[in-house]
Design a protein around this motif. Structure first.
Motif, mmCIF file in Angstrom:
data_model
loop_
_atom_site.group_PDB
_atom_site.id
_atom_site.type_symbol
_atom_site.label_atom_id
_atom_site.label_comp_id
_atom_site.label_asym_id
_atom_site.label_seq_id
_atom_site.Cartn_x
_atom_site.Cartn_y
_atom_site.Cartn_z
ATOM 1 N N ASN A 132 0.844 -1.200 0.000
ATOM 2 C CA ASN A 132 0.000 0.000 0.000
ATOM 3 C C ASN A 132 0.875 1.244 0.000
ATOM 4 O OD1 ASN A 132 -2.352 -1.462 0.054
ATOM 5 N ND2 ASN A 132 -2.700 -1.199 2.229
ATOM 6 N N ARG A 133 1.949 1.215 0.764
ATOM 7 C CA ARG A 133 2.847 2.370 0.880
ATOM 8 C C ARG A 133 3.450 2.743 -0.476
ATOM 9 N NH1 ARG A 133 7.184 2.582 5.720
ATOM 10 N NH2 ARG A 133 7.098 4.815 5.952
ATOM 11 N N ARG A 134 3.903 1.755 -1.234
ATOM 12 C CA ARG A 134 4.471 2.016 -2.554
ATOM 13 C C ARG A 134 3.408 2.578 -3.505
ATOM 14 N NH1 ARG A 134 8.617 1.061 -6.144
ATOM 15 N NH2 ARG A 134 7.962 0.404 -8.222
ATOM 16 N N SER A 135 2.223 2.005 -3.471
ATOM 17 C CA SER A 135 1.142 2.513 -4.320
ATOM 18 C C SER A 135 0.818 3.968 -3.984
ATOM 19 C CB SER A 135 -0.117 1.652 -4.172
ATOM 20 O OG SER A 135 0.093 0.368 -4.707
ATOM 21 N N ILE A 136 0.837 4.315 -2.716
ATOM 22 C CA ILE A 136 0.586 5.704 -2.309
ATOM 23 C C ILE A 136 1.694 6.619 -2.817
ATOM 24 C CG2 ILE A 136 0.481 7.262 -0.315
ATOM 25 C CD1 ILE A 136 -1.022 5.006 1.151
ATOM 26 N N ALA A 137 2.954 6.200 -2.680
ATOM 27 C CA ALA A 137 4.080 7.019 -3.142
ATOM 28 C C ALA A 137 4.008 7.250 -4.651
ATOM 29 C CB ALA A 137 5.402 6.355 -2.765
ATOM 30 N N GLU A 166 -4.826 0.834 -8.770
ATOM 31 C CA GLU A 166 -3.612 0.080 -8.467
ATOM 32 C C GLU A 166 -3.920 -1.146 -7.614
ATOM 33 O OE1 GLU A 166 0.082 0.471 -8.724
ATOM 34 O OE2 GLU A 166 -0.702 1.321 -10.569
ATOM 35 N N ARG A 167 -4.734 -0.973 -6.594
ATOM 36 C CA ARG A 167 -5.035 -2.078 -5.687
ATOM 37 C C ARG A 167 -5.835 -3.168 -6.409
ATOM 38 N NH1 ARG A 167 -1.133 -2.134 -3.198
ATOM 39 N NH2 ARG A 167 -2.062 -3.789 -1.992
ATOM 40 N N ILE A 168 -6.731 -2.780 -7.276
ATOM 41 C CA ILE A 168 -7.498 -3.767 -8.051
ATOM 42 C C ILE A 168 -6.569 -4.553 -8.967
ATOM 43 C CG2 ILE A 168 -9.215 -4.034 -9.884
ATOM 44 C CD1 ILE A 168 -10.713 -1.631 -8.492
ATOM 45 N N TRP A 169 -5.662 -3.862 -9.674
ATOM 46 C CA TRP A 169 -4.747 -4.532 -10.583
ATOM 47 C C TRP A 169 -3.775 -5.444 -9.848
ATOM 48 C CZ3 TRP A 169 -4.271 -5.895 -15.438
ATOM 49 C CH2 TRP A 169 -5.124 -5.305 -16.367
ATOM 50 N N ASN A 170 -3.478 -5.173 -8.592
ATOM 51 C CA ASN A 170 -2.620 -6.084 -7.831
ATOM 52 C C ASN A 170 -3.288 -7.434 -7.597
ATOM 53 O OD1 ASN A 170 -0.147 -4.867 -7.482
ATOM 54 N ND2 ASN A 170 -0.803 -3.710 -5.701
ATOM 55 N N ARG A 171 -4.587 -7.507 -7.725
ATOM 56 C CA ARG A 171 -5.325 -8.759 -7.533
ATOM 57 C C ARG A 171 -5.514 -9.527 -8.843
ATOM 58 N NH1 ARG A 171 -9.354 -8.132 -2.761
ATOM 59 N NH2 ARG A 171 -8.325 -6.499 -1.589
ATOM 60 N N ILE A 172 -5.113 -8.936 -9.949
ATOM 61 C CA ILE A 172 -5.291 -9.537 -11.267
ATOM 62 C C ILE A 172 -3.959 -10.110 -11.742
ATOM 63 C CG2 ILE A 172 -5.887 -9.066 -13.674
ATOM 64 C CD1 ILE A 172 -7.715 -6.801 -12.585
ATOM 65 N N ASP A 173 -3.961 -11.363 -12.163
ATOM 66 C CA ASP A 173 -2.726 -12.011 -12.593
ATOM 67 C C ASP A 173 -2.379 -11.755 -14.057
ATOM 68 O OD1 ASP A 173 -2.159 -13.104 -10.117
ATOM 69 O OD2 ASP A 173 -3.345 -14.908 -10.505
ATOM 70 N N TYR A 174 -3.230 -11.103 -14.797
ATOM 71 C CA TYR A 174 -3.005 -10.881 -16.227
ATOM 72 C C TYR A 174 -1.632 -10.243 -16.465
ATOM 73 C CZ TYR A 174 -3.427 -9.055 -20.923
ATOM 74 O OH TYR A 174 -3.206 -8.762 -22.237
ATOM 75 N N LYS A 225 -8.717 12.212 -8.597
ATOM 76 C CA LYS A 225 -7.895 11.274 -9.344
ATOM 77 C C LYS A 225 -6.926 10.502 -8.461
ATOM 78 C CE LYS A 225 -8.401 13.406 -13.824
ATOM 79 N NZ LYS A 225 -7.727 14.158 -14.891
ATOM 80 N N PHE A 226 -6.493 11.082 -7.358
ATOM 81 C CA PHE A 226 -5.638 10.339 -6.432
ATOM 82 C C PHE A 226 -6.376 9.121 -5.893
ATOM 83 C CE2 PHE A 226 -4.259 9.317 -2.129
ATOM 84 C CZ PHE A 226 -2.928 9.012 -2.370
ATOM 85 N N ALA A 227 -7.586 9.329 -5.446
ATOM 86 C CA ALA A 227 -8.375 8.229 -4.896
ATOM 87 C C ALA A 227 -8.642 7.162 -5.963
ATOM 88 C CB ALA A 227 -9.688 8.752 -4.323
ATOM 89 N N LEU A 228 -8.973 7.583 -7.159
ATOM 90 C CA LEU A 228 -9.247 6.630 -8.239
ATOM 91 C C LEU A 228 -7.999 5.862 -8.648
ATOM 92 C CD1 LEU A 228 -11.714 8.704 -10.434
ATOM 93 C CD2 LEU A 228 -12.243 6.770 -8.934
ATOM 94 N N TYR A 229 -6.854 6.544 -8.691
ATOM 95 C CA TYR A 229 -5.605 5.881 -9.061
ATOM 96 C C TYR A 229 -5.235 4.820 -8.023
ATOM 97 C CZ TYR A 229 -0.698 5.085 -10.184
ATOM 98 O OH TYR A 229 0.486 4.500 -10.499
ATOM 99 N N PHE A 230 -5.350 5.160 -6.759
ATOM 100 C CA PHE A 230 -5.021 4.209 -5.702
ATOM 101 C C PHE A 230 -5.921 2.969 -5.806
ATOM 102 C CE2 PHE A 230 -5.583 2.455 -1.439
ATOM 103 C CZ PHE A 230 -4.264 2.160 -1.130
ATOM 104 N N ALA A 231 -7.210 3.174 -5.974
ATOM 105 C CA ALA A 231 -8.133 2.050 -6.113
ATOM 106 C C ALA A 231 -7.778 1.208 -7.339
ATOM 107 C CB ALA A 231 -9.571 2.556 -6.211
#
Length: 74
Positions: free
Chosen positions: A4-9, A55-63, A47-53
């Motif tokens: 989460n910390r890296r995604s925020i940075a 990123e977190r969604i894509w971390n759950r996708i193996d594609y 856009k900050f909130a949308l970008y963070f969300a």
């Protein structure tokens, strides 16, 4: 998988650059500094909130990630 910390940075660094661009563009189009700053701030918060969300969604996708073999221990 990123923390989460890296995604925020990453989101913060991108948003700083994007906010500068948006604010300058709005100022160039309207000539109104206060309005440009207001648009830049609103743009950043949304856009900050949308970008963070995103990123977190894509971390759950193996594609597109290489497949790894499960580790077995004896």
């Amino acid at each position: 998988m990123e923390s989460n910390r890296r995604s925020i940075a990453k989101a913060l660094s991108w948003r700083v650059l994007a906010t500068i661009i948006t604010t300058c563009l709005v100022y160039w189009l309207t000539g109104k500094g206060e309005f440009a700053a207001t648009v830049g701030l609103a743009d950043t918060l949304i856009k900050f909130a949308l970008y963070f969300a995103h990123e977190r969604i894509w971390n759950r996708i193996d594609y597109g990630r290489p497949k790894t073999e499960p580790e077995y221990s004896i």
